[in-house]
Scaffold this motif. Structure first.
Motif, PDB file in Angstrom:
ATOM      1  N   THR A  22     -27.283 -62.554 -11.154  1.00 11.39           N
ATOM      2  CA  THR A  22     -27.751 -61.707  -9.834  1.00 11.39           C
ATOM      3  C   THR A  22     -26.650 -60.882  -8.952  1.00 11.39           C
ATOM      4  OG1 THR A  22     -29.692 -60.817  -8.379  1.00 11.39           O
ATOM      5  CG2 THR A  22     -29.061 -63.149  -8.536  1.00 11.39           C
ATOM      6  N   SER A  24     -25.735 -58.818  -5.274  1.00 17.02           N
ATOM      7  CA  SER A  24     -25.805 -58.124  -3.931  1.00 17.02           C
ATOM      8  C   SER A  24     -25.090 -57.548  -3.584  1.00 17.02           C
ATOM      9  CB  SER A  24     -26.802 -59.443  -2.971  1.00 17.02           C
ATOM     10  OG  SER A  24     -25.891 -59.976  -2.600  1.00 17.02           O
ATOM     11  N   ASN A  76     -30.484 -55.497 -11.832  1.00 21.16           N
ATOM     12  CA  ASN A  76     -29.217 -55.593 -11.681  1.00 21.16           C
ATOM     13  C   ASN A  76     -28.839 -56.773 -12.291  1.00 21.16           C
ATOM     14  OD1 ASN A  76     -26.736 -55.039 -10.466  1.00 21.16           O
ATOM     15  ND2 ASN A  76     -27.381 -55.931  -8.563  1.00 21.16           N
TER      16      ASN A  76
END
Length: 123
Positions: A22, A24, A76
């Motif tokens: 994942t 960010s 995502n």
């Protein structure tokens, strides 16, 4: 951009694990995303990659037919499904992503790296 891997652990020979990556600070769908691994005493190797927008896939011969890379745009995330594991798959697995300008190959020129997740396969 921060990448975080998860899903590693202990498996038996012939078993399966699914790794997740994942991000960010970036949308993975717009990046080339690859999985690398580093086995004990060996250099890091690229084993699978998915090109941006899911346009193409790459697998190293060592994992072809056993591992599958996929993505979930809504979450995502990028996954690596690992089946029919063997002790030779024991390694630290890393997720990496390549932003523009892209490398020549899907696994080239990665700009961002996760910290890795350990996979151990017992015989």
């Amino acid at each position: 951009v921060q990448l975080v891997e998860s899903g590693g652990g202990l498996a038996q020979t012939g078993g399966s694990l699914r790794l997740s990556c994942t991000a960010s600070g970036a949308t993975l769908d717009g990046l080339n995303v690859g999985w690398f691994r580093q086995r004990p005493g060996s250099e890091r190797e690229g084993i699978s990659c998915i090109t941006r927008r899911g346009g193409g896939f790459y697998y190293a011969n060592s994992v072809k037919g056993r591992f599958t890379i996929s993505s979930d745009t809504a979450k995502n995330m990028v996954y690596l499904q690992m089946n029919n594991l063997t002790p030779e798959d024991t390694a630290t697995y890393f997720c990496a992503a390549d932003a523009p300008p892209y490398g020549l190959g899907c696994l080239d020129g990665m700009d961002y790296w996760g910290r890795g997740t350990q996979v151990t396969v017992s015989s």
